[in-house]
Design an enzyme around this catalytic site. Structure first.
Site, PDB file in Angstrom:
ATOM      1  N   ASP A   1      -0.221  -5.214   3.078  1.00  0.00           N
ATOM      2  CA  ASP A   1      -0.717  -4.002   3.724  1.00  0.00           C
ATOM      3  C   ASP A   1      -0.161  -4.005   5.147  1.00  0.00           C
ATOM      4  O   ASP A   1      -0.520  -4.863   5.957  1.00  0.00           O
ATOM      5  CB  ASP A   1      -2.254  -3.987   3.745  1.00  0.00           C
TER       6      ASP A   1
ATOM      7  N   THR B   1      -6.148   1.618   9.109  1.00  0.00           N
ATOM      8  CA  THR B   1      -5.336   2.712   9.679  1.00  0.00           C
ATOM      9  C   THR B   1      -6.192   3.656  10.543  1.00  0.00           C
ATOM     10  O   THR B   1      -5.728   4.136  11.578  1.00  0.00           O
ATOM     11  CB  THR B   1      -4.639   3.494   8.541  1.00  0.00           C
TER      12      THR B   1
ATOM     13  N   ASP C   1      -5.833  -5.016   0.399  1.00  0.00           N
ATOM     14  CA  ASP C   1      -6.871  -5.183   1.430  1.00  0.00           C
ATOM     15  C   ASP C   1      -7.458  -6.598   1.396  1.00  0.00           C
ATOM     16  O   ASP C   1      -7.838  -7.144   2.423  1.00  0.00           O
ATOM     17  CB  ASP C   1      -8.033  -4.195   1.212  1.00  0.00           C
TER      18      ASP C   1
ATOM     19  N   GLU D   1       0.822  -1.212   0.000  1.00  0.00           N
ATOM     20  CA  GLU D   1       0.000   0.000   0.000  1.00  0.00           C
ATOM     21  C   GLU D   1       0.853   1.257   0.000  1.00  0.00           C
ATOM     22  O   GLU D   1       0.497   2.249  -0.630  1.00  0.00           O
ATOM     23  CB  GLU D   1      -0.956   0.023   1.212  1.00  0.00           C
TER      24      GLU D   1
ATOM     25  N   ILE E   1      -0.619  -1.931   7.639  1.00  0.00           N
ATOM     26  CA  ILE E   1      -1.704  -1.695   8.607  1.00  0.00           C
ATOM     27  C   ILE E   1      -3.004  -1.599   7.814  1.00  0.00           C
ATOM     28  O   ILE E   1      -3.227  -0.622   7.110  1.00  0.00           O
ATOM     29  CB  ILE E   1      -1.492  -0.399   9.421  1.00  0.00           C
ATOM     30  N   ASP E   2      -3.826  -2.625   7.918  1.00  0.00           N
ATOM     31  CA  ASP E   2      -5.141  -2.552   7.290  1.00  0.00           C
ATOM     32  C   ASP E   2      -6.110  -2.121   8.387  1.00  0.00           C
ATOM     33  O   ASP E   2      -6.267  -2.812   9.393  1.00  0.00           O
ATOM     34  CB  ASP E   2      -5.565  -3.910   6.721  1.00  0.00           C
TER      35      ASP E   2
END
Ligand code: 2AM
Ligand code: CA
Length: 278
Positions: A91, A96, A219, A73, A93-94
């Site tokens: 990702d 955020t 995601d 990402e 941090i999915d």
């Protein structure tokens, strides 16, 4: 030239190691102040932690597999996706927004694709220390417990999840109407704010289905492998297979009500072809 066999076990171990290390780093960073920026608007956030965590994951992958490509990402890896036979889709941090506001309900998502076919998917929730993972044809797991969607679920008994509301275009397309209609049919609707976690929860039977009009490949990259290996169905909302390297609508659910859910979605909304507009 002889093709090397895909090192599935090493890739799985490394994906799990990276996901755990990334999750630990995120939790550590929550103990100190960190910088939050707007990406495109006040509802689209990125933090210095997202970038730092992605850099760490990319560095570790390349130390072990310098011949692999990475689609992340935060675009830390600069190569072109189409140049690589093996692609990691990550990702850091999915969720955020949850990371910033709630300090819980976010996850690391790491998937590995070989010529576009999902081989390994890992979703790690560091706040709860829950590791969801799957290996192609090897099953899906939550820690050491195998996940299998064997329970018959009727649409009326289903708990569904969606992340459609952040998308203004979705609103223009009447997604509020379809969600309203669905909400009247199913047992309940939830919005957790992390697509990766929501899909992992579908695999674990905590949710029965997940729908979104537009998600990025990082995601859904890992969540789709985990749901499929648990016996669920994951497709675009049009019923076509998901891509692995571009935006798409997503529906993931228990197989018992897949056709019924698709019928409901098709009736109320203009579903964008992939790649969808964000
Ligand atoms: P993120 O936290 O990594 O941005 C719920 O908001 C889910 O939708 C999260 O998984 C979030 O991922 C994702 N999301 C948020 N904004 C998005 C956008 N503009 N396009 C696609 N996915 C988005
Ligand atoms: Ca993210």
């Amino acid at each position: 030239m002889t093709l090397q066999p895909f090192p599935l076990e090493r890739v799985k171990q490394l994906a799990i190691q990276c996901a755990r290390a990334a999750g630990e780093l995120s939790l550590e960073r929550l103990q100190q102040p960190f910088q939050v920026e707007y990406k495109t608007s006040p509802s689209d956030l990125v933090t210095a932690v997202d970038r730092e965590v992605e850099r760490q994951v990319v560095q570790t992958i390349l130390e072990h597999f310098p011949e692999h490509g990475i689609l992340g990402e935060e675009s830390t890896f600069k190569g072109r996706v189409e140049d690589y036979e093996t692609l990691w889709v990550i990702d850091p941090i999915d969720g955020t927004t949850n990371f910033v506001h709630q300090q819980i309900n976010f996850a690391v998502s790491i998937a590995v694709y070989q010529q576009g076919i999902g081989q390994v998917g890992v979703v790690y929730d560091p706040s709860r220390d829950e590791l969801f993972y799957a290996v192609k044809d090897g099953g899906a797991f939550l820690g050491d417990r195998q996940l299998r969607l064997e329970r018959q679920v009727k649409l009326e008994e289903a708990l569904l999840c969606t992340s459609v509301f952040w998308n203004k275009r979705a609103e223009q397309m009447g997604i509020d109407q379809i969600v309203k209609k669905l909400a009247g049919k199913v047992r309940g609707m939830r919005l957790l704010g992390s697509a990766a976690l929501e899909m992992a929860y579908v695999a674990a039977g905590r949710l029965d289905g997940y729908v979104s009009l537009s998600l990025n490949p990082w995601d859904f990259g890992a969540g789709r492998i985990i749901v499929e290996e648990a016996g669920g169905i994951v497709n675009q909302m049009t019923g076509e297979p998901l891509p692995f390297d571009r935006k798409s609508s997503v529906m993931a659910c228990n197989p018992t009500f897949y056709e019924e859910l698709r019928h409901y979605l098709r009736e109320g909304v203009e579903i964008p072809p992939s790649p969808a507009e964000g």
